[in-house]
Design a protein around this motif. Structure first.
Motif, PDB file in Angstrom:
ATOM      1  N   ASN A 214      -0.420  15.706 -18.282  1.00 40.77           N
ATOM      2  CA  ASN A 214       0.235  14.847 -19.259  1.00 40.77           C
ATOM      3  C   ASN A 214       1.563  15.481 -19.651  1.00 40.77           C
ATOM      4  O   ASN A 214       1.605  16.604 -20.150  1.00 40.77           O
ATOM      5  N   ARG A 215       2.654  14.762 -19.423  1.00 45.77           N
ATOM      6  CA  ARG A 215       3.984  15.289 -19.756  1.00 45.77           C
ATOM      7  C   ARG A 215       4.357  15.076 -21.216  1.00 45.77           C
ATOM      8  O   ARG A 215       5.457  15.378 -21.635  1.00 45.77           O
ATOM      9  N   ASN A 216       3.425  14.489 -21.993  1.00 42.32           N
ATOM     10  CA  ASN A 216       3.599  14.355 -23.435  1.00 42.32           C
ATOM     11  C   ASN A 216       4.833  13.531 -23.793  1.00 42.32           C
ATOM     12  O   ASN A 216       5.464  13.721 -24.834  1.00 42.32           O
ATOM     13  N   GLY A 217       5.188  12.608 -22.905  1.00 42.56           N
ATOM     14  CA  GLY A 217       6.323  11.730 -23.180  1.00 42.56           C
ATOM     15  C   GLY A 217       7.672  12.342 -22.899  1.00 42.56           C
ATOM     16  O   GLY A 217       8.700  11.699 -23.123  1.00 42.56           O
ATOM     17  N   THR A 218       7.690  13.584 -22.413  1.00 42.31           N
ATOM     18  CA  THR A 218       8.954  14.253 -22.087  1.00 42.31           C
ATOM     19  C   THR A 218       8.909  14.648 -20.619  1.00 42.31           C
ATOM     20  O   THR A 218       8.484  15.756 -20.271  1.00 42.31           O
ATOM     21  N   ALA A 219       9.345  13.758 -19.766  1.00 38.07           N
ATOM     22  CA  ALA A 219       9.174  13.943 -18.326  1.00 38.07           C
ATOM     23  C   ALA A 219       9.905  15.164 -17.794  1.00 38.07           C
ATOM     24  O   ALA A 219       9.487  15.758 -16.797  1.00 38.07           O
ATOM     25  N   TYR A 220      11.000  15.570 -18.446  1.00 35.79           N
ATOM     26  CA  TYR A 220      11.816  16.645 -17.895  1.00 35.79           C
ATOM     27  C   TYR A 220      11.682  17.954 -18.682  1.00 35.79           C
ATOM     28  O   TYR A 220      12.424  18.902 -18.439  1.00 35.79           O
ATOM     29  N   ASN A 221      10.737  18.004 -19.603  1.00 34.76           N
ATOM     30  CA  ASN A 221      10.467  19.229 -20.359  1.00 34.76           C
ATOM     31  C   ASN A 221       9.053  19.695 -20.037  1.00 34.76           C
ATOM     32  O   ASN A 221       8.074  19.129 -20.514  1.00 34.76           O
ATOM     33  N   LYS A 222       8.935  20.731 -19.228  1.00 36.53           N
ATOM     34  CA  LYS A 222       7.631  21.203 -18.795  1.00 36.53           C
ATOM     35  C   LYS A 222       6.944  22.072 -19.830  1.00 36.53           C
ATOM     36  O   LYS A 222       5.744  22.363 -19.711  1.00 36.53           O
ATOM     37  N   ASP A 612      13.204   4.253  -8.669  1.00 38.05           N
ATOM     38  CA  ASP A 612      14.143   3.325  -9.285  1.00 38.05           C
ATOM     39  C   ASP A 612      15.204   2.939  -8.273  1.00 38.05           C
ATOM     40  O   ASP A 612      15.489   3.675  -7.318  1.00 38.05           O
ATOM     41  N   ARG A 613      15.822   1.793  -8.477  1.00 41.67           N
ATOM     42  CA  ARG A 613      16.809   1.289  -7.516  1.00 41.67           C
ATOM     43  C   ARG A 613      18.106   2.083  -7.552  1.00 41.67           C
ATOM     44  O   ARG A 613      18.857   2.094  -6.581  1.00 41.67           O
ATOM     45  N   GLY A 614      18.365   2.765  -8.663  1.00 39.26           N
ATOM     46  CA  GLY A 614      19.561   3.587  -8.746  1.00 39.26           C
ATOM     47  C   GLY A 614      19.395   4.963  -8.138  1.00 39.26           C
ATOM     48  O   GLY A 614      20.341   5.747  -8.105  1.00 39.26           O
ATOM     49  N   ASN A 615      18.201   5.251  -7.638  1.00 39.08           N
ATOM     50  CA  ASN A 615      17.883   6.546  -7.006  1.00 39.08           C
ATOM     51  C   ASN A 615      18.144   7.712  -7.949  1.00 39.08           C
ATOM     52  O   ASN A 615      18.586   8.798  -7.533  1.00 39.08           O
ATOM     53  N   LYS A 616      17.822   7.520  -9.239  1.00 34.33           N
ATOM     54  CA  LYS A 616      17.970   8.591 -10.214  1.00 34.33           C
ATOM     55  C   LYS A 616      16.679   9.397 -10.375  1.00 34.33           C
ATOM     56  O   LYS A 616      16.726  10.578 -10.705  1.00 34.33           O
ATOM     57  N   ILE A 617      15.548   8.755 -10.164  1.00 30.31           N
ATOM     58  CA  ILE A 617      14.255   9.414 -10.387  1.00 30.31           C
ATOM     59  C   ILE A 617      13.613   9.684  -9.040  1.00 30.31           C
ATOM     60  O   ILE A 617      13.156   8.764  -8.362  1.00 30.31           O
ATOM     61  N   ARG A 618      13.591  10.941  -8.670  1.00 34.00           N
ATOM     62  CA  ARG A 618      13.087  11.346  -7.362  1.00 34.00           C
ATOM     63  C   ARG A 618      11.685  11.932  -7.497  1.00 34.00           C
ATOM     64  O   ARG A 618      11.429  12.770  -8.345  1.00 34.00           O
ATOM     65  N   GLN A 619      10.777  11.443  -6.657  1.00 36.09           N
ATOM     66  CA  GLN A 619       9.425  11.965  -6.614  1.00 36.09           C
ATOM     67  C   GLN A 619       9.288  12.865  -5.387  1.00 36.09           C
ATOM     68  O   GLN A 619       9.804  12.532  -4.322  1.00 36.09           O
ATOM     69  N   PRO A 620       8.604  13.993  -5.519  1.00 33.77           N
ATOM     70  CA  PRO A 620       8.563  14.973  -4.425  1.00 33.77           C
ATOM     71  C   PRO A 620       7.704  14.526  -3.252  1.00 33.77           C
ATOM     72  O   PRO A 620       6.997  13.518  -3.309  1.00 33.77           O
ATOM     73  N   GLU A 649      -4.322  17.371  -5.510  1.00 34.96           N
ATOM     74  CA  GLU A 649      -3.034  16.819  -5.905  1.00 34.96           C
ATOM     75  C   GLU A 649      -3.112  16.236  -7.317  1.00 34.96           C
ATOM     76  O   GLU A 649      -3.949  15.385  -7.610  1.00 34.96           O
ATOM     77  N   THR A 650      -2.262  16.706  -8.238  1.00 37.78           N
ATOM     78  CA  THR A 650      -2.241  16.198  -9.613  1.00 37.78           C
ATOM     79  C   THR A 650      -0.919  15.515  -9.940  1.00 37.78           C
ATOM     80  O   THR A 650      -0.720  15.070 -11.062  1.00 37.78           O
ATOM     81  N   TYR A 651      -0.017  15.423  -8.965  1.00 36.00           N
ATOM     82  CA  TYR A 651       1.272  14.795  -9.217  1.00 36.00           C
ATOM     83  C   TYR A 651       1.096  13.321  -9.545  1.00 36.00           C
ATOM     84  O   TYR A 651       0.241  12.640  -9.003  1.00 36.00           O
ATOM     85  N   THR A 652       1.891  12.814 -10.464  1.00 37.72           N
ATOM     86  CA  THR A 652       1.813  11.408 -10.837  1.00 37.72           C
ATOM     87  C   THR A 652       3.204  10.830 -11.032  1.00 37.72           C
ATOM     88  O   THR A 652       4.131  11.531 -11.425  1.00 37.72           O
ATOM     89  N   ASN A 653       3.338   9.566 -10.755  1.00 34.63           N
ATOM     90  CA  ASN A 653       4.572   8.839 -11.011  1.00 34.63           C
ATOM     91  C   ASN A 653       4.669   8.567 -12.510  1.00 34.63           C
ATOM     92  O   ASN A 653       3.801   7.919 -13.084  1.00 34.63           O
ATOM     93  N   ILE A 654       5.725   9.030 -13.155  1.00 33.41           N
ATOM     94  CA  ILE A 654       5.797   8.916 -14.609  1.00 33.41           C
ATOM     95  C   ILE A 654       5.917   7.470 -15.084  1.00 33.41           C
ATOM     96  O   ILE A 654       5.655   7.174 -16.252  1.00 33.41           O
ATOM     97  N   TYR A 655       6.307   6.564 -14.192  1.00 35.20           N
ATOM     98  CA  TYR A 655       6.413   5.164 -14.573  1.00 35.20           C
ATOM     99  C   TYR A 655       5.175   4.366 -14.187  1.00 35.20           C
ATOM    100  O   TYR A 655       5.134   3.158 -14.353  1.00 35.20           O
TER     101      TYR A 655
END
Length: 673
Positions: A214-222, A612-620, A649-655
């Motif tokens: 759970n990223r706790n609503g902050t996708a970029y703060n680990k 996303d269509r703007g290619n801003k959110i990259r999934q590994p 595997e525990t990776y998840t798409n944040i959207y």
């Protein structure tokens, strides 16, 4: 002419031979039980085809690919080259596939040839298909065959339900992680020589209470991430199907088929605000009747059928206050309910060098809002003609052509729906032009030849669905002037076999150009569909099947593609299409061990994607590892222990509403009678 140039041709050829025998004097009372049994299953009793016999982009998947392995329909399909799967959680979660870079909503999904795509305009949910009821999966990656109406951009997937292949029965029971279980029972019988009957009933359930990051609503703060457990994600489904097939005097066949599904599931919401009361309830029922004639003039087969379908799906919304444990005052249920009737007539002509099929069909469907919003309804009426044919110029060369024309008429019933700014009323539907598609394909390859090839080009379409045109949910605006989405698709491919025929290598190049793609634009909490999308997808598929020794066989598949957005919206032009990797690979191996054991493993890998269509959110990159150990203590009994997502595997798409589960295990008992 080749004995079978496609799966439907093979089935028709078998029926032709059987019906021809009856036309020359066979009588129902004079046919013994064994002969009638063969007649009853003529649709699927076929000799194993050689590569030259099968349509180049046709694949058929049998139950051995999924039974006891804990795989969903989307995961099974993603093992094929050119197909990517999307699964938002555990058992029963929303699942779709794309084919050769074409989005899931543009792919026709059928059960026993009847489309399951609803009026909502989105992709059909493969998570609600219980594979325990399925006999085989037919995959057409290059087209939508005439027998399904021919309408679709990205191909077709047809789930064929179980039938009376053999007398007797089978029972399957599975237990696994997250309090999951599956149960299925089937019986097949011939009450008398001219009658065959089969019935299947299934149930499955999972709490889906797996752990996730759970990223706790902050996708970029680990720093504030923590391990959490899924809540309100349980899934329960009951389903079944029945088939009754009878041989009449004169060599006529009647087949009655029925399928019913009831689904209940929680809606877990997002990782930072899991819900307590949000839910989903779905009901589906499908009934069809089919009459097959004996051979007329020793070369013509006719089939007449009618199918009826009912579908109702209702969701309960969730809001931020929901997770506290009580219902928010604005909690609403919303959904659709619809009825569809599809009559059709199919004729198949089989001559020395020519095989041709023509299908004339119509449909009438009506959809209305359910739940809190009940004032909106639309109806759609269609008429279509689809045909295909293949002519063999020589034993090495044949030409295949297919096309269809569709006329649609929509009517508004009520026309009132809610918007954030008030109530809107639509009084009239837009008159729609004819939709058409066509394809030509040249095939090179003699039966049992060690090489062969094909080249094809075609134009395809998908007409806008009712939700996209008129809006049937809260906050969805209408746009009755939407055009058909269209695509021009080119393909060239070939295969080569080793001299021993123990190994086969296939390669296919594809190029698809999409126009008038429908895209939802969101503004002030309202959505409206526009024709603004365009895309170009180019790629190569590779597949190697080999059995170098008696105790081992392997399959290796790969897809290399360049899926580019060419939208009229400048922000997205040149970007990669969301959810589409550049590379994806699949490797499967199976060992046949002593003492009736067998061990199989597979690896499914894809490179990074953008969400996303703007290619801003990259999934590994993601690699999934699976293994299954099977044991046959007796000929009619099979035990299977499987592990999925061995890599934990525990990776998840944040959207994505449902994070992907980690490692799971399943234990299955399969007993035949």
């Amino acid at each position: 002419m080749r004995e079978t140039s496609s799966p439907i041709a093979a089935a028709n050829a078998v029926r032709f031979c059987v019906a021809l025998a009856f036309a020359f004097g066979a009588n129902v009372s004079a046919v013994d039980a064994a002969e009638v049994q063969d007649l009853g299953v003529s649709e699927i009793v076929e000799p194993p085809p050689s590569p030259a016999d099968v349509a180049p982009s046709y694949e058929e998947i049998k139950p051995e690919a999924w039974e006891g392995r804990g795989l969903s329909a989307a995961e099974v399909l993603s093992a094929l080259p050119g197909i990517q799967s999307y699964k938002q959680g555990g058992m029963g979660s929303f699942q779709t596939v794309s084919i050769r870079g074409i989005a899931a909503r543009n792919i026709l999904i059928c059960i026993d040839g009847v489309p399951v795509n609803d009026a909502g305009g989105g992709a059909a949910d493969l998570g609600t298909i219980d594979l325990n009821n399925i006999e085989r999966i037919e995959v057409y990656k290059d087209r939508v065959p005439a027998k399904f109406g021919g309408a679709g951009l990205g191909g077709a997937i047809n789930f064929v339900t179980k039938n009376s292949l053999n007398k007797g029965g089978r029972v399957l029971a599975t237990i696994g992680s997250h309090n999951s279980f599956e149960g299925s029972a089937q019986i097949s019988a011939s009450p008398k020589d001219s009658v065959q009957f089969s019935a299947t009933i299934s149930a499955r359930h999972s709490d889906n209470d797996y752990e996730f990051l759970n990223r706790n609503g902050t996708a970029y703060n680990k720093d504030d991430d923590f391990m959490d457990k899924r809540e309100n994600a349980e899934f329960t489904e009951y389903s079944g199907n029945l088939k009754y097939r009878v041989l009449h005097k004169g060599g006529y066949f009647s087949t009655i088929s029925t399928s019913i599904t009831h689904t209940e599931a929680g809606n877990p919401g997002h990782e930072s605000s899991q819900t307590k009361v949000a839910e989903f309830v779905g009901d589906n029922a499908q009934v069809s009747y089919r009459l097959e004639t004996p051979a007329l003039l020793q070369c013509l087969l006719l089939e007449a059928g009618v199918a009826g379908k009912f579908e109702k799906n209702v969701s309960g919304s969730y809001y931020p206050l929901d997770y506290i444990g009580y219902s928010y005052p604005d909690f609403i249920h919303y959904g659709l309910a619809g009825y569809r009737l599809v009559p059709e007539l199919i004729g198949t002509l089989i001559l020395d060098r020519l095989e041709a099929t023509i299908r004339a069909a119509a449909s009438a469907e009506t959809w209305g809002a359910r739940g809190t919003i009940r004032d909106f309804g639309v109806s759609r009426y269609t008429a279509s003609i689809a045909a295909n044919g293949e002519f063999a110029f020589t034993k090495w060369l044949s030409l295949f052509a297919e096309g269809n024309i569709l006329k649609t008429n929509d009517e508004i019933d009520g026309g009132k729906f809610l918007m954030p700014t008030g109530t809107a009323i639509i009084s009239d539907a837009e008159t729609r032009d004819l939709s058409y598609a066509g394809m030509v394909q040249a095939k090179l390859g003699k039966k049992d030849s060690w090489f062969g090839g094909n080249i094809s080009i075609g134009r395809f379409y998908r007409q806008p669905q009712l939700m996209e045109l008129y809006g049937v949910y809260q906050g969805v605006l209408s746009n009755p002037k939407l055009k058909d989405e269209t695509a021009v698709r080119f393909e060239v491919g070939g295969f080569v076999q080793s001299p021993s025929k123990k190994s086969t290598l296939r390669a296919t190049y594809f190029d698809t150009r999409l126009e008038n793609g429908i895209y939802w634009i969101v503004s002030t909490n309202a959505m409206k569909a526009f024709n603004v999308d365009a895309a170009n997808i180019q790629g190569v598929e590779l597949e190697l099947n080999s059995k170098p020794v008696d105790f081992f066989e392997t399959t290796m598949r790969g897809t290399i593609q360049d899926p580019r957005d060419e939208s009229k919206i400048r922000l997205y032009t040149g970007k990669r299409l969301p959810g589409e990797p550049v590379h994806s690979y699949y490797v499967e191996g199976k060992f046949y061990l002593p003492l009736h054991f067998d061990l199989s493993f597979d690896v499914n890998y894809r490179t990074h994607i953008y969400t996303d269509r703007g290619n801003k959110i990259r999934q590994p990159d993601v690699a999934r590892y699976k293994a299954a150990l099977g044991y046959n203590p007796w000929e009619s009994t099979r035990l299977i222990f499987s592990l999925t997502n061995i890599s934990d595997e525990t990776y998840t798409n944040i959207y994505s509403p449902n994070p992907t589960p980690g490692r799971e295990w399943h234990f299955t008992i399969l007993q035949n009678f």
